[in-house]
Design a protein around this motif. Structure first.
Motif, short mmCIF file in Angstrom:
data_model
loop_
_atom_site.label_atom_id
_atom_site.label_comp_id
_atom_site.label_asym_id
_atom_site.label_seq_id
_atom_site.Cartn_x
_atom_site.Cartn_y
_atom_site.Cartn_z
N ILE A 502 63.17 103.20 2.83
CA ILE A 502 64.07 104.46 2.01
C ILE A 502 64.00 104.39 0.62
CG2 ILE A 502 65.31 104.86 4.31
CD1 ILE A 502 67.59 102.86 3.10
N CYS A 504 65.13 102.04 -1.38
CA CYS A 504 66.59 101.67 -1.68
C CYS A 504 66.38 100.67 -3.00
CB CYS A 504 67.37 101.12 -0.68
SG CYS A 504 67.00 99.66 0.21
N ARG A 509 64.86 93.87 -5.90
CA ARG A 509 66.07 93.17 -6.53
C ARG A 509 66.26 91.89 -5.90
NH1 ARG A 509 69.81 98.68 -6.06
NH2 ARG A 509 68.93 99.45 -7.81
N PRO A 542 68.11 97.29 4.40
CA PRO A 542 69.06 97.91 5.45
C PRO A 542 68.39 98.66 6.44
CG PRO A 542 68.79 98.77 3.13
CD PRO A 542 68.11 97.52 3.02
N ALA A 543 67.19 99.16 5.98
CA ALA A 543 66.53 100.24 6.89
C ALA A 543 65.34 99.54 7.74
CB ALA A 543 65.94 101.09 6.15
N LYS A 544 65.58 97.99 7.85
CA LYS A 544 64.48 97.47 8.76
C LYS A 544 63.19 97.92 8.64
CE LYS A 544 65.70 96.01 12.92
NZ LYS A 544 65.90 95.95 14.23
N ARG A 601 71.91 89.52 11.99
CA ARG A 601 71.35 89.92 13.20
C ARG A 601 70.99 88.87 13.92
NH1 ARG A 601 68.67 93.85 10.58
NH2 ARG A 601 66.67 92.78 11.07
N LEU A 604 73.78 86.39 15.32
CA LEU A 604 74.70 87.28 16.26
C LEU A 604 73.90 87.34 17.60
CD1 LEU A 604 76.58 90.16 14.41
CD2 LEU A 604 77.15 87.67 14.80
N ARG B 6 82.57 100.17 5.49
CA ARG B 6 82.65 99.97 7.11
C ARG B 6 84.25 99.64 7.29
NH1 ARG B 6 80.97 95.36 11.21
NH2 ARG B 6 83.10 94.91 10.87
N ASN B 28 70.28 106.39 7.74
CA ASN B 28 69.26 105.75 6.97
C ASN B 28 69.20 106.21 5.73
OD1 ASN B 28 68.59 102.99 7.62
ND2 ASN B 28 66.69 103.63 8.55
N THR B 29 70.19 106.73 4.94
CA THR B 29 70.08 107.31 3.62
C THR B 29 71.09 106.54 2.67
OG1 THR B 29 68.82 109.38 4.29
CG2 THR B 29 69.81 109.32 2.26
N ALA B 32 72.76 103.37 3.94
CA ALA B 32 71.78 102.32 3.85
C ALA B 32 71.31 101.81 2.46
CB ALA B 32 70.38 102.78 4.69
N VAL B 33 71.34 102.68 1.77
CA VAL B 33 70.98 102.28 0.08
C VAL B 33 72.25 101.57 -0.43
CG1 VAL B 33 70.44 103.01 -2.14
CG2 VAL B 33 69.50 104.06 -0.40
N LEU B 35 73.99 99.75 1.49
CA LEU B 35 73.95 98.55 2.44
C LEU B 35 75.08 98.45 3.27
CD1 LEU B 35 72.81 96.10 -0.67
CD2 LEU B 35 71.65 97.37 1.07
N GLU B 39 70.28 101.11 9.29
CA GLU B 39 69.95 100.50 10.75
C GLU B 39 70.11 99.11 10.87
OE1 GLU B 39 65.85 101.81 11.54
OE2 GLU B 39 65.82 100.32 13.38
N LYS B 40 69.99 98.44 9.96
CA LYS B 40 70.46 97.01 9.87
C LYS B 40 72.12 96.83 10.34
CE LYS B 40 71.41 94.18 6.53
NZ LYS B 40 71.43 93.22 5.57
N GLU B 43 73.02 97.97 13.73
CA GLU B 43 72.88 96.90 14.73
C GLU B 43 73.62 95.52 14.83
OE1 GLU B 43 68.53 95.89 15.02
OE2 GLU B 43 68.07 97.98 15.46
N ILE B 44 74.21 95.38 13.80
CA ILE B 44 74.89 94.31 13.33
C ILE B 44 76.41 94.55 14.10
CG2 ILE B 44 76.22 92.88 11.87
CD1 ILE B 44 73.94 92.94 9.95
N VAL B 122 74.72 102.75 -9.11
CA VAL B 122 74.55 101.34 -8.99
C VAL B 122 74.02 100.47 -10.26
CG1 VAL B 122 73.10 99.68 -7.59
CG2 VAL B 122 73.23 102.14 -6.67
N HIS B 125 73.10 95.32 -8.31
CA HIS B 125 72.84 94.88 -6.92
C HIS B 125 74.21 94.52 -6.18
CE1 HIS B 125 70.66 94.43 -3.33
NE2 HIS B 125 71.07 93.05 -3.12
#
Lengths: 669, 222
Positions: A502, A504, A509, A542-544, A601, A604, B6, B28-29, B32-33, B35, B39-40, B43-44, B122, B125
């Motif tokens: 994506i 990002c 970084r 973050p997007a795997k 991940r 867990l 979150r 995933n936009t 996701a950017v 963080l 997707e990650k 899933e967590i 941003v 980071h």
């Protein structure tokens, strides 16, 4: 296709370099038989010698032999050399086979079914013939080898002495091939014991792998004296334990190649006397490998460089070698064209001369109707198709390629096996020539932890001269694992999916080595030349869109599940595979190239898979550990996972980061 | 970029514990950017929920699926099968995501896992700063390219308040005074004269105070 895409490194478009090329580690590319060295090194690092040997055997039918005598072009290419010193790849191959052998594993060949019904005769049982026979067997083609000597092995047996290659080791490698159903007839001198045309009639194809069985003579005055010997018969006699007639106490060996070194070292052992090598080349030009020269000098052999043999002195018996100054060996095109100063003469004293200036083939067994030889007596040969002028007759090895390393002969035999199989209409797997990833850029090399190469232990020079026992004793288990752990796992690191990315910039970084890149238009990628396979980008993406080629998320997850199933108490230890010990010996272990690749991940997931307690072992409070920022990432992941566990109502202390300075880093010690 | 964080895990539990088949939908936009909801993270969160529910003896399943953008019909259509099977959908997108899911799947219960907080730049980071509040009428041409609406705590239009001390805002020493930044920037550009101009009352009719805004483009339609 053997190489699946999952094992490939894809260089994304938008960057110079091969587009979507399947880039492999340079050790594998440089290996004439393209052995997956990285994989077996990795297995040795983890302590799985028998599995490592199995990986070697995929491409190498003579693993123990090649693990001892190979000039290892892989090490020349090794990218660890960009950092400090190349990995001792050849020695690690020996660790794999020695370890497997000690465990009694890895010496039972696969059951071969000769389903094709085709039969091939191979003339010569050197590395080329054995390699071809082995590969043909794997393709379901039955090979029968005709060997003129009483025992198989070709020059491996007659030319290489026990102190470099013990005979029982050679026997074992040959026995493995025999067990695959390859028949070897010894004392079967084609042309005498059996006629070439009879073989042609009996078999579907013939492969000539007869090697270079004759020494090239030296036509100078005095060469007919009885104390002037030739290298090949000399080595044959020494190898067979026969006395060598005419051998005195002050030996002159003419030649500067690897065979000449073997002649000199053998003569030193047999006579216990003075041995002097005389060669045309200057010290740095000698064709023998540097380490062979070093070994010879350690054994007290004198090397006289830049001298050409002029005449062998003596009436009725050798009294010395008259030499003339050699001014240059090669012409401006690098071709062999020595020039001498005819007036600058001197004498090297000695009572025996052994000529070791090259070898040639003996093709007297070929019938008149071919295959044909050229005006120089060399078999006419198609390098690509491995064919000769007679249909159904192929050739491989030094008889057509000229002198070289055993591994090159092996490669030639394997190539010929494919050509023969195709000729016989057998379905052959195509394996493309691999391309190598590039050098380690200097700024990345600076950041890689330095670690000294483990030296091969050898018997003391004074001691080893007393017999023909093996000189190199092999790396011990700890040194073998440590040396294997130095491998940079080139090209096995981050794999990037353009589709899932994506853009990002997270990877750009967080990478300590500057491997990921992105342009302003949303294109990105990970430079395999820079990637060190630490896994930080993988844990952070973050997007795997990033996974790792070796020890992928799926692989780690599967190992986690298996380890928990194995553990009696539901305890699991994630550790770094460079450490030599554990923090929780009672827990089942999953070793990773870097604990930095442990994501929240994955932590867990361990609990979802039934873990009751997870230890994460690091060796210091430093940020870096084995990889730059490796520990920092580990600490962050553990803290995040502890928080997540706490939120979910589990005890955050179920994940414990243990800092144990006693964990010795195998690379750094 | 839209940023979102979150929600507290307990709040998410309260919203979701009653569901037997829970589907966590990642986006995933933007999230996701930043963080927090890609997707990650989806899933967590799902993994955490499974562990927590198991701990509390709640049966059922927690699955995940992630789309590129939850603010687009086509992407939401692509997960129709998973959504239909679930009895509750938990979205990790900004608030547009769950509302989009509600629009697309009118009979499906949808709850948010996130608090949408701002549109941010941003700075480094892991650090986002609010630079725009989508007021609908941009004035930064007059303020050295620095928005006093988003970046001044009082949204002042004509200079700092008395709480500006040493270039910092009185709400926190971590927050720079936007008007100090505007002054420094205009000085650097040699445009301090701009400050002599009085900005009149702000036109708020383009902001969200008049009900939901809709943007329509003219031009080709299929």
């Amino acid at each position: 296709m053997e190489r699946e895409l999952t094992g490939a490194i894809t260089r994304s478009f938008g960057r110079p370099g091969p587009v979507d090329a399947m880039l492999r580690p340079p050790c594998e590319v440089a290996c004439p038989i393209h052995t997956n060295a990285q994989r077996y090194i990795q297995l040795v690092a983890e302590g799985h010698d028998a599995r490592a040997l199995a990986v070697v055997r995929v491409t190498n039918p003579l693993p123990q032999v090649i693990g001892r005598i190979c000039p290892h072009p892989c090490e020349e290419a090794c990218r660890r050399g960009d950092v400090d010193e190349p990995i001792a790849i050849c020695n690690i191959k020996r660790v794999a086979s020695d370890g497997a052998r000690a465990a009694g594993l890895g010496f039972e060949p696969p059951k071969i079914e000769f389903t094709t019904g085709k039969k091939v005769a191979i003339i010569g049982s050197g590395p080329s013939g054995l390699g071809a026979a082995h590969d043909l067997a794997l393709m379901g083609v039955r090979a029968t080898i005709f060997e003129k000597q009483p025992e198989p092995g070709g020059f491996l047996r007659t030319g290489i002495l026990n102190y470099r290659l013990p005979k029982d080791i050679l026997d074992e490698d040959i026995e493995y091939i025999r067990k695959m159903g390859v028949e070897i007839y010894t004392n079967a001198d084609v042309g005498r014991a059996v006629k070439f045309n009879d073989i042609m009639a009996e078999f579907d194809a013939v492969l000539i792998a007869a090697g270079l069985s004759e020494s090239r003579p030296l036509p100078i005055p005095g060469a007919d004296l009885p104390q002037v010997l030739l290298a090949v018969p000399f080595l044959e006699a020494v190898n067979a334990g026969r006395e060598v007639p005419g051998l005195g106490k002050e030996i002159i060996v003419i030649g500067g190649g690897n065979v000449a070194i073997d002649v000199a070292r053998s003569a030193r052992r047999v006579t216990g006397g003075k041995v002097t090598m005389v060669c045309l080349e200057a010290d740095h030009e000698m064709p023998a490998h540097a380490w062979e020269i070093e070994d010879a000098r350690a054994e007290g052999i004198e090397i006289v460089c830049s001298q050409g043999p002029n005449a062998i002195m003596g009436e009725g018996k050798v009294e010395g070698l008259q030499v003339k100054k050699c001014e240059s060996v090669f012409d401006e095109h690098g071709r062999f064209s020595p020039t001498f100063c005819e007036t600058e003469l001197s004498v090297v004293p000695g009572d025996t001369v052994i000529v070791s200036i090259g070898q040639m083939s003996n093709l007297s067994f070929l019938p008149e109707e071919g295959p044909a030889v050229n005006e120089r007596g060399i078999l006419i040969f198609d390098r690509e198709q491995c064919t000769t002028t007679r249909r159904g007759v192929f050739a491989s090895g030094e008889v057509v390629t000229g002198p070289g390393a055993a591994v090159n002969a092996l490669a030639s035999g394997k190539k010929a096996a494919i050509a023969v199989a195709r000729y016989l209409g057998v379905d052959v797997n195509f394996r493309p020539e691999p391309a190598a990833i590039g050098e380690v850029p200097a700024d990345v090399a600076d950041k890689v932890k330095k670690a000294p190469r483990r030296r091969m232990p050898a018997r003391d020079a004074g001691e080893r001269l007393k017999d023909f026992g093996e000189v190199e004793t092999g790396l011990d288990e700890v040194d073998g694992r440590c040396e294997a752990s130095r491998c940079l796992l080139c090209g096995s690191g981050a794999r990037y999916s353009q589709l899932k990315c994506i853009a990002c910039l997270t990877c750009v970084r967080v990478c300590p080595y500057g491997a990921p890149w992105a342009d302003g238009e949303g294109l990105g990628g990970i430079d395999p030349d820079k990637c060190q396979a630490c896994g930080i980008c993988f844990t952070q993406c973050p997007a795997k869109a990033i996974d790792l080629t070796v020890m992928s998320e799926e692989d780690i997850a599967a190992r986690t599940v298996a380890a928990i199933a194995d553990s009696g108490n539901g305890e699991l230890e994630f550790g770094c595979w460079y450490s030599q010990s554990r923090v929780a010996p009672e827990a089942a272990a999953v070793s990773l190239p870097c604990t930095g690749r442990l994501s929240v991940r994955l932590l867990l997931h361990a609990f979802e898979s039934g873990a009751k307690k997870v230890y994460v072992a690091v060796c210091s409070e430093d940020d870096d550990g084995h990889f730059v920022h490796g520990h920092r990432q580990t600490r962050a992941a553990v803290a995040d996972a502890q928080k997540a566990l706490g939120e979910a109502g589990l005890d955050p202390a179920s994940i414990e980061l243990r800092i144990e300075p006693e964990l010795k880093c195998r690379k750094a010690t | 970029m839209i940023t979102a964080e979150r929600k507290n895990f307990d709040e998410i539990r309260r919203m979701t514990d009653g569901a037997q088949k829970l589907l966590v939908v990642g986006c995933n936009t933007c999230v996701a950017v930043c963080l927090t909801g890609g997707e990650k993270e989806a899933e967590i969160l799902a993994s955490q929920l499974r562990l927590a529910r198991k701990q509390d003896g709640i049966g059922g399943s927690v699955e995940t699926v992630t789309v590129l953008r939850q603010c687009e019909n086509e992407y939401l259509d692509s997960i129709s099968e998973q959504v239909q099977k679930a009895d509750l959908v938990l979205s990790t997108a900004c608030s547009i995501g769950p509302q989009g899911l509600v629009f697309r799947y009118p009979t499906k219960a949808v709850v948010p896992a996130m608090n949408t907080n701002m549109m941010g730049y941003v700075k480094e980071h892991h650090v986002w700063t609010e630079y725009c509040v989508a007021c609908g009428f941009c004035i930064i041409a007059f303020t050295g390219g620095i928005c006093p609406i988003a970046r001044c705590a009082k949204t002042l239009l004509n200079g700092p308040c008395g709480g500006s001390q040493g270039g910092r805002c009185e709400i926190s020493p971590d927050v720079p005074c936007a008007w100090q930044e505007i002054y420094d920037r205009l000085a650097a550009l040699g445009q301090l004269d701009m400050l002599k101009r009085i900005l009149g009352p702000k036109k708020w009719n383009a902001s969200n105070s008049g009900g939901p805004r809709t943007m329509k483009m003219e031009g080709f339609k299929p």
